[in-house]
Scaffold this motif. Structure first.
Motif, PDB file in Angstrom:
ATOM      1  N   MET A 150      37.577 -46.647  36.123  1.00 48.26           N
ATOM      2  CA  MET A 150      37.132 -45.768  35.060  1.00 48.26           C
ATOM      3  C   MET A 150      36.848 -46.637  33.831  1.00 48.26           C
ATOM      4  O   MET A 150      37.671 -47.442  33.424  1.00 48.26           O
ATOM      5  CB  MET A 150      38.229 -44.740  34.764  1.00 48.26           C
ATOM      6  N   LYS A 151      35.714 -46.439  33.243  1.00 47.60           N
ATOM      7  CA  LYS A 151      35.298 -47.202  32.077  1.00 47.60           C
ATOM      8  C   LYS A 151      35.919 -46.625  30.802  1.00 47.60           C
ATOM      9  O   LYS A 151      36.260 -45.438  30.746  1.00 47.60           O
ATOM     10  CB  LYS A 151      33.775 -47.174  31.934  1.00 47.60           C
ATOM     11  N   ILE A 152      36.059 -47.472  29.801  1.00 48.59           N
ATOM     12  CA  ILE A 152      36.666 -47.043  28.540  1.00 48.59           C
ATOM     13  C   ILE A 152      35.841 -45.959  27.867  1.00 48.59           C
ATOM     14  O   ILE A 152      36.402 -45.053  27.244  1.00 48.59           O
ATOM     15  CB  ILE A 152      36.912 -48.253  27.602  1.00 48.59           C
ATOM     16  N   ASN A 153      34.518 -45.997  28.025  1.00 48.32           N
ATOM     17  CA  ASN A 153      33.683 -44.950  27.431  1.00 48.32           C
ATOM     18  C   ASN A 153      33.963 -43.601  28.059  1.00 48.32           C
ATOM     19  O   ASN A 153      33.965 -42.578  27.368  1.00 48.32           O
ATOM     20  CB  ASN A 153      32.199 -45.294  27.582  1.00 48.32           C
ATOM     21  N   GLU A 154      34.205 -43.574  29.359  1.00 44.70           N
ATOM     22  CA  GLU A 154      34.545 -42.319  30.045  1.00 44.70           C
ATOM     23  C   GLU A 154      35.891 -41.797  29.554  1.00 44.70           C
ATOM     24  O   GLU A 154      36.072 -40.594  29.388  1.00 44.70           O
ATOM     25  CB  GLU A 154      34.601 -42.548  31.547  1.00 44.70           C
ATOM     26  N   ILE A 155      36.818 -42.703  29.330  1.00 44.33           N
ATOM     27  CA  ILE A 155      38.155 -42.316  28.876  1.00 44.33           C
ATOM     28  C   ILE A 155      38.084 -41.728  27.471  1.00 44.33           C
ATOM     29  O   ILE A 155      38.732 -40.721  27.172  1.00 44.33           O
ATOM     30  CB  ILE A 155      39.107 -43.523  28.933  1.00 44.33           C
ATOM     31  N   ARG A 156      37.297 -42.335  26.605  1.00 46.70           N
ATOM     32  CA  ARG A 156      37.187 -41.859  25.222  1.00 46.70           C
ATOM     33  C   ARG A 156      36.546 -40.489  25.130  1.00 46.70           C
ATOM     34  O   ARG A 156      36.818 -39.741  24.192  1.00 46.70           O
ATOM     35  CB  ARG A 156      36.389 -42.856  24.394  1.00 46.70           C
ATOM     36  N   GLU A 157      35.708 -40.137  26.086  1.00 49.15           N
ATOM     37  CA  GLU A 157      35.042 -38.836  26.063  1.00 49.15           C
ATOM     38  C   GLU A 157      35.969 -37.698  26.480  1.00 49.15           C
ATOM     39  O   GLU A 157      35.697 -36.541  26.170  1.00 49.15           O
ATOM     40  CB  GLU A 157      33.825 -38.857  26.982  1.00 49.15           C
ATOM     41  N   LEU A 158      37.058 -38.016  27.168  1.00 52.33           N
ATOM     42  CA  LEU A 158      37.961 -36.982  27.657  1.00 52.33           C
ATOM     43  C   LEU A 158      38.808 -36.404  26.524  1.00 52.33           C
ATOM     44  O   LEU A 158      39.158 -37.105  25.574  1.00 52.33           O
ATOM     45  CB  LEU A 158      38.911 -37.566  28.711  1.00 52.33           C
ATOM     46  N   ALA A 159      39.139 -35.128  26.669  1.00 58.54           N
ATOM     47  CA  ALA A 159      40.073 -34.507  25.740  1.00 58.54           C
ATOM     48  C   ALA A 159      41.469 -35.066  26.018  1.00 58.54           C
ATOM     49  O   ALA A 159      41.743 -35.576  27.112  1.00 58.54           O
ATOM     50  CB  ALA A 159      40.061 -32.991  25.923  1.00 58.54           C
ATOM     51  N   THR A 160      42.338 -34.966  25.044  1.00 60.60           N
ATOM     52  CA  THR A 160      43.677 -35.549  25.175  1.00 60.60           C
ATOM     53  C   THR A 160      44.426 -34.947  26.360  1.00 60.60           C
ATOM     54  O   THR A 160      45.060 -35.681  27.130  1.00 60.60           O
ATOM     55  CB  THR A 160      44.469 -35.335  23.874  1.00 60.60           C
ATOM     56  N   GLN A 161      44.362 -33.640  26.531  1.00 64.16           N
ATOM     57  CA  GLN A 161      45.073 -32.994  27.640  1.00 64.16           C
ATOM     58  C   GLN A 161      44.524 -33.461  28.981  1.00 64.16           C
ATOM     59  O   GLN A 161      45.289 -33.728  29.909  1.00 64.16           O
ATOM     60  CB  GLN A 161      44.963 -31.460  27.517  1.00 64.16           C
ATOM     61  N   ASP A 162      43.220 -33.584  29.090  1.00 64.61           N
ATOM     62  CA  ASP A 162      42.610 -34.071  30.325  1.00 64.61           C
ATOM     63  C   ASP A 162      43.034 -35.517  30.602  1.00 64.61           C
ATOM     64  O   ASP A 162      43.278 -35.896  31.747  1.00 64.61           O
ATOM     65  CB  ASP A 162      41.088 -34.000  30.257  1.00 64.61           C
ATOM     66  N   LEU A 163      43.114 -36.291  29.554  1.00 61.40           N
ATOM     67  CA  LEU A 163      43.510 -37.684  29.693  1.00 61.40           C
ATOM     68  C   LEU A 163      44.946 -37.795  30.194  1.00 61.40           C
ATOM     69  O   LEU A 163      45.242 -38.598  31.081  1.00 61.40           O
ATOM     70  CB  LEU A 163      43.349 -38.411  28.356  1.00 61.40           C
ATOM     71  N   VAL A 164      45.827 -36.958  29.674  1.00 67.46           N
ATOM     72  CA  VAL A 164      47.220 -36.955  30.116  1.00 67.46           C
ATOM     73  C   VAL A 164      47.310 -36.561  31.588  1.00 67.46           C
ATOM     74  O   VAL A 164      48.050 -37.174  32.363  1.00 67.46           O
ATOM     75  CB  VAL A 164      48.072 -36.008  29.235  1.00 67.46           C
ATOM     76  N   GLU A 165      46.534 -35.556  31.984  1.00 68.99           N
ATOM     77  CA  GLU A 165      46.537 -35.117  33.381  1.00 68.99           C
ATOM     78  C   GLU A 165      46.016 -36.214  34.303  1.00 68.99           C
ATOM     79  O   GLU A 165      46.590 -36.469  35.373  1.00 68.99           O
ATOM     80  CB  GLU A 165      45.697 -33.857  33.541  1.00 68.99           C
ATOM     81  N   ARG A 166      44.947 -36.882  33.907  1.00 60.05           N
ATOM     82  CA  ARG A 166      44.397 -37.976  34.726  1.00 60.05           C
ATOM     83  C   ARG A 166      45.376 -39.136  34.806  1.00 60.05           C
ATOM     84  O   ARG A 166      45.488 -39.780  35.842  1.00 60.05           O
ATOM     85  CB  ARG A 166      43.078 -38.459  34.162  1.00 60.05           C
ATOM     86  N   LEU A 167      46.075 -39.400  33.715  1.00 56.22           N
ATOM     87  CA  LEU A 167      47.061 -40.477  33.702  1.00 56.22           C
ATOM     88  C   LEU A 167      48.187 -40.182  34.688  1.00 56.22           C
ATOM     89  O   LEU A 167      48.582 -41.051  35.468  1.00 56.22           O
ATOM     90  CB  LEU A 167      47.620 -40.669  32.294  1.00 56.22           C
ATOM     91  N   ASP A 168      48.675 -38.948  34.686  1.00 62.06           N
ATOM     92  CA  ASP A 168      49.725 -38.560  35.633  1.00 62.06           C
ATOM     93  C   ASP A 168      49.249 -38.710  37.075  1.00 62.06           C
ATOM     94  O   ASP A 168      49.976 -39.208  37.932  1.00 62.06           O
ATOM     95  CB  ASP A 168      50.183 -37.118  35.376  1.00 62.06           C
ATOM     96  N   GLY A 169      48.020 -38.282  37.333  1.00 65.02           N
ATOM     97  CA  GLY A 169      47.454 -38.422  38.669  1.00 65.02           C
ATOM     98  C   GLY A 169      47.286 -39.868  39.078  1.00 65.02           C
ATOM     99  O   GLY A 169      47.551 -40.248  40.225  1.00 65.02           O
ATOM    100  N   ALA A 170      46.878 -40.705  38.141  1.00 65.67           N
ATOM    101  CA  ALA A 170      46.669 -42.122  38.434  1.00 65.67           C
ATOM    102  C   ALA A 170      47.993 -42.821  38.730  1.00 65.67           C
ATOM    103  O   ALA A 170      48.078 -43.666  39.623  1.00 65.67           O
ATOM    104  CB  ALA A 170      45.959 -42.802  37.274  1.00 65.67           C
ATOM    105  N   VAL A 171      49.037 -42.469  37.987  1.00 62.22           N
ATOM    106  CA  VAL A 171      50.354 -43.067  38.232  1.00 62.22           C
ATOM    107  C   VAL A 171      50.847 -42.671  39.624  1.00 62.22           C
ATOM    108  O   VAL A 171      51.371 -43.513  40.369  1.00 62.22           O
ATOM    109  CB  VAL A 171      51.359 -42.641  37.135  1.00 62.22           C
ATOM    110  N   ALA A 172      50.669 -41.407  39.990  1.00 61.95           N
ATOM    111  CA  ALA A 172      51.077 -40.960  41.321  1.00 61.95           C
ATOM    112  C   ALA A 172      50.275 -41.671  42.411  1.00 61.95           C
ATOM    113  O   ALA A 172      50.829 -42.076  43.439  1.00 61.95           O
ATOM    114  CB  ALA A 172      50.907 -39.451  41.437  1.00 61.95           C
ATOM    115  N   LYS A 173      48.988 -41.844  42.188  1.00 67.54           N
ATOM    116  CA  LYS A 173      48.147 -42.529  43.171  1.00 67.54           C
ATOM    117  C   LYS A 173      48.542 -43.992  43.311  1.00 67.54           C
ATOM    118  O   LYS A 173      48.557 -44.530  44.415  1.00 67.54           O
ATOM    119  CB  LYS A 173      46.673 -42.423  42.772  1.00 67.54           C
ATOM    120  N   LEU A 174      48.895 -44.637  42.187  1.00 63.53           N
ATOM    121  CA  LEU A 174      49.338 -46.029  42.233  1.00 63.53           C
ATOM    122  C   LEU A 174      50.618 -46.162  43.051  1.00 63.53           C
ATOM    123  O   LEU A 174      50.742 -47.071  43.878  1.00 63.53           O
ATOM    124  CB  LEU A 174      49.559 -46.567  40.824  1.00 63.53           C
TER     125      LEU A 174
END
Length: 64
Positions: A1-25
């Motif tokens: 995921m590129k930094i530009n894509e991350i910056r476009e996300l809302a904070t809540q969406d970013l938190v949800e994606r972060l949780d999903g990414a940690v679980a996937k890792l």
């Protein structure tokens, strides 16, 4: 995921994606321990994506 894509996300969406990414890792690490992954570079890429997301969240907290 590129930094530009991350910056476009809302904070809540970013938190949800972060949780999903940690679980996937965690799942990737477990699978790699049991039998080698076809592409072990996925683990490194996932770690870096998580770091990018955490950095963006931290920057948003500091701007408040």
């Amino acid at each position: 995921m590129k930094i530009n894509e991350i910056r476009e996300l809302a904070t809540q969406d970013l938190v949800e994606r972060l949780d999903g990414a940690v679980a996937k890792l965690q799942q990737l690490k477990l699978n790699h321990a049991i039998s080698p992954l076809e592409n072990p570079m996925q683990i490194r890429q996932m770690r870096r994506d998580i770091a990018r997301m955490k950095t963006e969240l931290h920057q948003r907290e500091l701007k408040k």
